[in-house]
Design an enzyme around this catalytic site. Structure first.
Site, PDB file in Angstrom:
ATOM      1  N   PRO A   2       0.825  -1.207   0.000  1.00 28.14           N
ATOM      2  CA  PRO A   2       0.000   0.000   0.000  1.00 28.14           C
ATOM      3  C   PRO A   2       0.863   1.263   0.000  1.00 28.14           C
ATOM      4  CG  PRO A   2      -0.799  -1.585   1.619  1.00 28.14           C
ATOM      5  CD  PRO A   2       0.525  -2.101   1.131  1.00 28.14           C
ATOM      6  N   GLU A   3       0.590   2.168  -0.936  1.00 27.06           N
ATOM      7  CA  GLU A   3       1.298   3.435  -0.988  1.00 27.06           C
ATOM      8  C   GLU A   3       0.346   4.537  -0.546  1.00 27.06           C
ATOM      9  OE1 GLU A   3       3.595   4.116  -4.497  1.00 27.06           O
ATOM     10  OE2 GLU A   3       4.273   2.042  -4.617  1.00 27.06           O
TER      11      GLU A   3
END
Length: 270
Positions: A2-3
């Site tokens: 996840p960014e």
């Protein structure tokens, strides 16, 4: 992994279900995450109201009347809102049940995420040295230009440094550099102010678009394990090595930088 857009999409997805709600029960099924979950987490949280859910970089803050829970999704973590009696999955390590009947579940197969307690986040060691958020006015080309002087590191590594700017992960670094026409291996200290203005704007545009489209990996936050976000359909270079450049038609190059996939156009990016 996840960014920033995925984390911000998570925040926006869970906040309406959790803000203003009282915590009834906390269940920690496996506290062996990146750092051990505090043994007294339940005692600290139960009976408190979640006043707001904020984000700083890739950290989520569950702000209570007294103190804050700092949550990081790690490499594979996710937060889901459960509104029915769905049984916990194997990797549902932490569960926060609200008096409203809604349950917030943290799933993390690789256990690189974290749930930490903080009396205050302002001077927390995980937070205090972070660079500016990429979507605020303080982040601009002049900021990048000033920090880059005499830096021999590749510009892709430079913009992925959380001390420079937070939240520009691998996917979005690839995309922003392509939009700005900058080769990922160019030395950060050899880039002009004008080109940094273009890069800052490209970073802002790329992350904003990804947030609006739900990120590249997460979409549904209610009674679901997650579905692909729509932004993956808009990627210009990432994951498209050897495919035609959407600008010039030449094959895109794919290399490894710091053990991460880097895709670029040798014609459009200098």
């Amino acid at each position: 992994m996840p960014e920033l857009p995925e984390v911000e999409t998570t925040r926006r997805g869970i906040a309406p279900h959790c803000e203003g709600q009282t915590i009834a029960r906390v269940t920690v099924r496996n506290g062996s995450l990146r750092w051990p979950v505090p043994s007294d987490l339940g005692a600290r949280l139960e009976g408190q109201v979640i006043r707001s859910i904020d984000r700083r970089a890739k950290y989520l803050f569950l702000n209570l009347d007294q103190g804050t829970v700092i949550v990081h999704l790690g490499m594979s973590g996710s937060l889901r809102v459960i509104t029915d009696d769905t049984r916990p999955l194997t990797h549902d390590h932490i569960e926060v049940a609200l008096q409203s009947g809604v349950t917030l579940r943290f799933n993390d197969p690789r256990r690189f995420g974290c749930w930490l307690w903080a009396d205050s986040t302002e001077d927390h060691p995980l937070i205090r040295h972070l660079g500016p958020e990429p979507l605020v006015p303080e982040f601009n080309g002049a900021h990048l230009f000033r920090l880059s002087r005499a830096r021999n590191t590749p510009v892709k590594s430079f913009i992925m440094d959380n001390h420079v700017v937070v939240g520009v992960g691998n996917i979005y670094a690839n995309e922003a550099l392509f939009k700005a026409g900058i080769h990922p291996r160019r030395k950060a200290g050899r880039i002009s102010l004008d080109r940094y203005h273009r890069l800052a704007e490209a970073i802002r545009e790329t992350l904003s678009a990804a947030i609006l489209m739900g990120g590249t990996t997460l979409r549904d936050f209610v009674n679901s394990d997650g579905k692909p976000g729509y932004f993956a359909q808009s990627l210009l270079v990432y994951g498209r090595g050897n495919e035609p450049c959407k600008e010039c038609g030449r094959p895109l190059k794919e290399i490894r930088m710091n053990n991460r996939s880097t895709v670029y156009c040798s014609h459009c990016q200098r």
